[in-house]
Enzyme design. Structure first.
Site, mmCIF file in Angstrom:
data_model
loop_
_atom_site.group_PDB
_atom_site.id
_atom_site.type_symbol
_atom_site.label_atom_id
_atom_site.label_comp_id
_atom_site.label_asym_id
_atom_site.label_seq_id
_atom_site.Cartn_x
_atom_site.Cartn_y
_atom_site.Cartn_z
ATOM 1 N N ASN A 242 37.192 49.733 29.958
ATOM 2 C CA ASN A 242 37.149 48.136 31.178
ATOM 3 C C ASN A 242 37.159 48.766 32.352
ATOM 4 O O ASN A 242 38.133 49.489 32.969
ATOM 5 C CB ASN A 242 38.422 47.672 30.973
ATOM 6 C CG ASN A 242 37.376 46.210 31.478
ATOM 7 O OD1 ASN A 242 36.762 45.690 31.431
ATOM 8 N ND2 ASN A 242 38.486 46.262 33.204
ATOM 9 N N GLU A 243 35.731 49.023 32.533
ATOM 10 C CA GLU A 243 35.395 49.091 34.332
ATOM 11 C C GLU A 243 35.579 50.157 34.633
ATOM 12 O O GLU A 243 36.056 50.437 36.012
ATOM 13 C CB GLU A 243 35.849 47.758 35.521
ATOM 14 C CG GLU A 243 34.997 45.993 34.511
ATOM 15 C CD GLU A 243 35.637 45.910 35.454
ATOM 16 O OE1 GLU A 243 37.056 46.177 36.456
ATOM 17 O OE2 GLU A 243 34.922 44.403 35.628
#
Length: 593
Positions: A242-243
């Site tokens: 994630n990110e």
């Protein structure tokens, strides 16, 4: 995760948003049911499960199971910042910069796994308890499950002191010591994707003191319990963390250095993100070839542009290896058109490298390109009702730092996020699907939230997005924005799955989306959105093989978040009619012979 650092970019560059005061006008909706037919993926009607502890409506709180079932949604993601550090062996996760870098039970508690057992050593939860609760709930809801796996390299080993006073103001989470960038590395364990033979076979009862968490063992836990992705009950997709653009970047003047600067103590590079994604994708496909892989879950436009970039008032800082990726073909695909992708070279490089790795591996490693979208021009009601146009509309130039002349991004051009990324996919990794695994336009407590939500869902369907999962409270006007497509009459009747050509004569005043059900092709469904604060008289002109005679209408407007039946029509002639759209409203028309 909603980006906050970009607000600082606005302040530094001295950019302010100018609010449009366009007066309402009449609008014409032109619909042709035989043109531009495209299947709408049901997975665009999705949301994020509740892994980050923000208190949004979950299984057993704020409406619970019945509330979620009334949304009638089709996909569900367990992801976010805390899932980057979720240790599946004992349920501990680290919240990074979101909550003072505390190691806690945030994921497990909010996923419904209960309270940690303080009398069982490091085994606060049985292995995979949060994953199991998530998947069990998804099966009850009938949703596609997308599960985020960790790739950043470290996971927390334990919770420190279950109930001390928190040192993080406003936080009730359990505090841990600092991460691996400091001295107490014993509180962390390493991620290893593939368990070596020397460590023994895959087990459903992993050791808690070996200093390692095996990701293939985590996937094996799910496959053994639910079957593979092709089975009825299996987890359908895995996201490659994630990110990563926010794991750790250059420290700004205000001290912000990213979400997981302790967990991931070095500045992020493009090469490292690629290597970690490729390695994890290989593990997923080895363990479950039928499951879909999603990546890289970039946090927003700036990440798609250059992974990360920070302006500190005197210089711009980017990843140390950015120069080797900000070149052709990633820059313009050798076309010389710097706006072909509106500068999103990182997206191009990622797709190209995943394509190359797939060819080397002899199998597709990336099924779905995923990104997050928190629009920079939706902080007030006037901008919010227009904001979804940046997903597709070539005529809309949003009032944000991205489109400002001289900033080097679009330089006064429209953003067109979805078409530009689809172009990148076609050029660099054909056949890859597109997903928006986090997004939020705001406005939960007023009608502009329903307008933006409905507009985004219409755009996702029309632009061929495969999956979209809203990140926020699926309540109040946001729920209305979903239900206008998925439960407009209270009986879970839905907007059909075949999009057809629908054009508004004035996108700034009103939007239109239309679809037909191939099992009942004579019926047309139309979503009409009035963005204006006054009534708009709409003229419908439909090209359709049979004559339509009447219309049923449901809608939501500013006087109530409830979708209600509206005045219908019984005198349609020659497939043309007029209808007054209430101020700031979303209407669902069902047109029948």
């Amino acid at each position: 995760m909603r980006q906050v650092s970009l607000c600082k970019v606005l302040l530094i560059l001295g950019i302010s948003a100018e609010i449009s005061t366009t007066s309402a006008q009449n609008v014409t909706f032109s619909i042709d049911t035989q043109a531009e037919r495209k299947t709408i993926s049901p997975l665009i009607y999705g949301y994020n499960a509740y892994a980050d502890g923000t208190g949004r409506a979950g299984w057993a709180n704020q409406g619970g199971q019945a509330s979620l079932q009334s949304l009638n949604l089709r996909s569900r993601r367990l992801g976010g910042n805390n899932m980057t550090s979720y240790n599946w062996e004992n349920g501990v996760s680290n919240s990074g910069n979101d909550w003072c870098h505390s190691s806690n039970a945030g994921v497990s508690a909010t996923a419904g796994a209960g309270n940690p057992n303080s009398n069982n050593g490091l085994a606060y939860y049985t292995p995979g308890a949060a994953l199991q609760n998530f998947q069990d709930q998804s099966l009850v809801l009938g949703t596609y499950s997308l599960l985020q796996l960790p790739a950043a390299g470290k996971l927390p080993k334990d919770i420190i002191n279950l109930n001390p006073p928190s040192t993080c103001i406003g936080s009730q989470l359990w505090q841990s010591t600092a991460g691996p960038s400091n001295v107490d590395t014993a509180r962390w364990v390493n991620i290893v994707n593939d368990k070596p033979a020397a460590a023994g076979g895959l087990t459903l009862a992993p050791g808690l003191n070996d200093g390692v968490v095996y990701i293939d063992e985590e996937i094996n836990f799910l496959v053994q319990k639910y079957g593979n992705g092709a089975s009825t009950n299996g987890v359908k997709g895995y996201e490659l963390d994630n990110e990563p653009d926010l794991w750790h970047h250059w420290t700004t003047n205000s001290g912000e250095s990213g979400t997981h600067a302790n967990l991931y103590p070095t500045l992020t590079t493009v090469t490292d993100v690629l290597q970690r994604n490729i390695s994890l994708a290989n593990t997923v496909k080895r363990m479950d070839a039928s499951a879909e892989t999603f990546g890289p879950a970039i946090s927003g436009y700036l990440g798609l542009f250059s992974l990360w970039a920070v302006w500190d008032g005197s210089a711009s800082h980017q990843p140390s290896d950015w120069a080797q990726y900000n070149v052709e073909p990633y820059y313009s695909n050798n076309t010389g058109d710097r706006y072909r992708y509106n500068g999103m070279s990182m997206a191009n490089a990622y797709l190209a490298k995943m394509n190359q790795a797939s060819q080397s591996a002899g199998r597709r490693l990336l099924d779905v390109f995923s990104f997050h979208y928190y629009p920079q021009a939706s902080y007030n009601a006037t901008d919010r009702v227009q904001a979804a146009r940046s997903l597709w509309d070539a005529t809309y130039v949003e009032p944000s730092w991205i489109t400002q002349n001289g900033n080097g991004f679009t330089d006064g051009r429209s953003l067109q996020m979805l078409p530009k990324l689809q172009q990148a996919i076609n050029d660099f990794y054909p056949g890859t699907k597109l997903a928006v695994t986090e997004y939020d336009f705001g406005g939960k407590s007023d009608i502009t939230g329903a307008i933006a939500q409905a507009d985004a869902l219409g755009a996702f369907g029309k632009q061929g997005v495969y999956l979209a999962t809203y990140f926020g409270d699926t309540e109040q006007y946001i729920a209305s924005g979903f239900k206008i497509y998925r439960n407009y009459d209270g009986n879970k009747s839905v907007f059909p799955a075949t999009s057809v050509k629908a054009v508004s004569s004035n996108n700034s005043n009103a939007a239109v989306y239309a679809a037909v059900d191939l099992n009942d092709p004579n019926v047309i469904h139309v979503i009409a959105i009035n963005r204006q604060s006054s009534n708009v008289t709409s003229s419908f002109q439909l090209s359709h093989p049979v004559n339509l005679k009447y219309a049923q209408v449901w809608g939501v407007s500013g006087n109530s978040m409830n979708i209600t039946a509206r005045s219908g029509l019984s005198n349609i002639s020659k497939n043309k009619f007029s209808y007054t759209l209430p101020a700031l409203s979303v209407l669902h028309f069902v047109l029948k012979p």
